[in-house]
Design a protein around this motif. Structure first.
Motif, short mmCIF file in Angstrom:
data_model
loop_
_atom_site.label_atom_id
_atom_site.label_comp_id
_atom_site.label_asym_id
_atom_site.label_seq_id
_atom_site.Cartn_x
_atom_site.Cartn_y
_atom_site.Cartn_z
N THR A 1 0.83 -1.20 0.00
CA THR A 1 0.00 0.00 0.00
C THR A 1 0.87 1.25 0.00
OG1 THR A 1 -1.84 -1.08 1.15
CG2 THR A 1 -1.75 1.31 1.26
N GLU B 1 -8.71 3.48 -1.43
CA GLU B 1 -9.60 3.91 -0.35
C GLU B 1 -9.35 5.38 -0.02
OE1 GLU B 1 -11.12 2.68 4.14
OE2 GLU B 1 -9.77 1.35 3.04
N ARG C 1 -10.59 8.41 2.77
CA ARG C 1 -11.26 8.75 4.03
C ARG C 1 -11.19 10.26 4.23
NH1 ARG C 1 -8.61 4.07 7.97
NH2 ARG C 1 -8.85 2.37 6.44
N GLN D 1 -15.98 7.31 4.28
CA GLN D 1 -15.16 6.30 3.63
C GLN D 1 -15.70 6.00 2.23
OE1 GLN D 1 -15.82 2.11 4.86
NE2 GLN D 1 -13.63 2.03 5.35
N PRO E 1 -10.90 -0.59 7.67
CA PRO E 1 -10.82 -0.40 6.22
C PRO E 1 -11.94 -1.14 5.50
CG PRO E 1 -9.31 -2.12 6.88
CD PRO E 1 -9.93 -1.59 8.15
N GLN E 2 -12.08 -0.87 4.21
CA GLN E 2 -12.97 -1.70 3.41
C GLN E 2 -12.46 -3.15 3.45
OE1 GLN E 2 -12.96 -0.36 -0.66
NE2 GLN E 2 -10.75 -0.35 -0.82
N GLY F 1 -8.93 -4.60 3.17
CA GLY F 1 -8.06 -3.45 3.18
C GLY F 1 -6.98 -3.55 4.23
N GLU F 2 -6.02 -2.62 4.16
CA GLU F 2 -4.90 -2.59 5.09
C GLU F 2 -5.37 -2.09 6.45
OE1 GLU F 2 -0.91 -3.60 5.51
OE2 GLU F 2 -2.21 -3.77 3.78
N GLU F 3 -5.06 -2.83 7.50
CA GLU F 3 -5.60 -2.52 8.83
C GLU F 3 -5.09 -1.20 9.40
OE1 GLU F 3 -7.84 -3.75 10.98
OE2 GLU F 3 -8.51 -5.05 9.38
#
Length: 345
Positions: free
Chosen positions: A130, A189, A191, A210, A242-243, A246-248
């Motif tokens: 990411t 993503e 935000r 989001q 995240p979606q 997705g990356e936490e």
């Protein structure tokens, strides 16, 4: 049985996953960062079906002036430096690497027979790179997922070995799992802090919007949601779930600094996704396998608590998600729990 070409692809994919994680560790002296671990499990629903277990471990960098400062090959750094949204003036750039394992099973895990009208057995093992950036008002992140689905992901061994350790019954239907397939997926993503109140060194909170989407044979979907946080010492980061996949920890570093040495806050997130394809529902992309017909819309509700003390933080949340197909038990929702742990240095 794997043919030699499949074994070769599997070994190359696994080697690349390990190299990415090793590289981030090797560069830790040059760029401060955060290690993170998250675990999803449906034990809280006292079931062992649908999305039954997930594990993610990884590392996210400190803020970078240029993406080339992070642990990525030069050609990758040059590519992400040309992406829109994450290369604006004054934005705090970051990168992350992670390794994830996910297990999906149908409701009936006792039978050895193929099950119609329910989620097929599938194991997923994939890495994620990411690159993202944030400022005071918003955060953007692009992700690339790469890995394996099918027997080579070792879903059967992981699940049944865990069941053996805890004295649970073995899961018997893994002979019906989807076949081996290389996974390649792109994700984005966004935000945005919609409003905030209070302060970061006392009582306060915020509301965060989001938006996101993914494209590939792992999952293709569009997602929108809104989250809220309230408590003591809520940082000015973008720390909502995240979606899916997705990356936490994207958005987990504050824009300025932590207002207090400790903090605890409640959080919630409601998001919805429109799904065009998902390998754990549709089965293999290029050959016949078990699959299930589903409606494209799905909703997820997260409710949880997060606490921080110094360099450590931990979170616990309960996730309620709709089940968008007519499954044999007529259930229209699933519940699972999520535990997260991070160490920042």
């Amino acid at each position: 049985m794997l043919v030699p070409t499949q074994v070769h692809l599997k070994n190359r994919a696994m080697l690349y996953l390990l190299v990415c994680l090793w590289t981030s560790n090797a560069s830790a002296d040059d760029v401060n960062g955060t290690w993170f671990l998250s675990v999803d499990n449906d034990t809280f629903a006292q079931s062992d079906d649908h999305y039954t277990n997930g594990l993610q471990i990884g590392w996210v960098s400190g803020y970078l002036e240029e993406f080339s400062e992070g642990p990525v090959p030069d050609i990758v750094a040059a590519g992400v430096s040309r992406l829109p949204l994450i290369n604006g003036q004054g934005r705090q750039r970051f990168i992350s690497h992670s390794l994830s394992h996910r297990i999906f099973t149908p409701n009936d895990t006792d039978t050895t027979e193929p099950i119609e009208n329910d989620m097929p057995y599938s194991g997923l093992l994939f890495g994620t790179f990411t690159a993202g950036a944030q400022d005071e008002e918003k955060m953007d992140a692009f992700s690339f997922h790469y890995g394996l689905a099918g027997p080579s992901a070792q879903g059967e061994n992981v699940q049944n070995e865990f069941h053996r350790l805890i004295g649970a019954d073995q899961v018997n239907g893994w002979d019906n799992q989807i076949g081996d397939e290389i996974l390649l997926n792109l994700g984005y993503e966004h935000r945005r802090r919609l409003t905030s109140f209070g302060s970061t060194n006392g009582w306060g909170g915020d509301v965060i919007g989001q938006l996101g989407g993914t494209l590939g044979n792992l999952i293709s979907m569009a997602t929108a949601g809104v989250g809220a946080r309230f408590g003591w010492g809520v940082p000015d980061d973008y720390g909502i779930p995240p979606q899916f996949f997705g990356e936490e920890t994207i958005g987990s570093r504050p824009y300025t600094s932590y207002g207090t040495d400790t903090g605890v806050w409640l959080f919630t997130l409601l998001n919805g996704s429109y799904i065009a394809n998902a390998i754990f529902w549709d089965g293999n992309t290029f050959k016949d396998s078990m699959s299930v017909d589903y409606d494209p819309g799905i909703l997820r509700l997260y409710v949880g608590v997060k606490a921080r003390s110094g360099d450590w933080s931990g979170s616990f949340s309960v996730v309620k998600t709709t089940v968008p197909w007519d499954n044999p038990t007529d259930r229209n929702s699933q519940t699972y729990g999520r535990i997260g742990l991070t160490y920042t240095y």
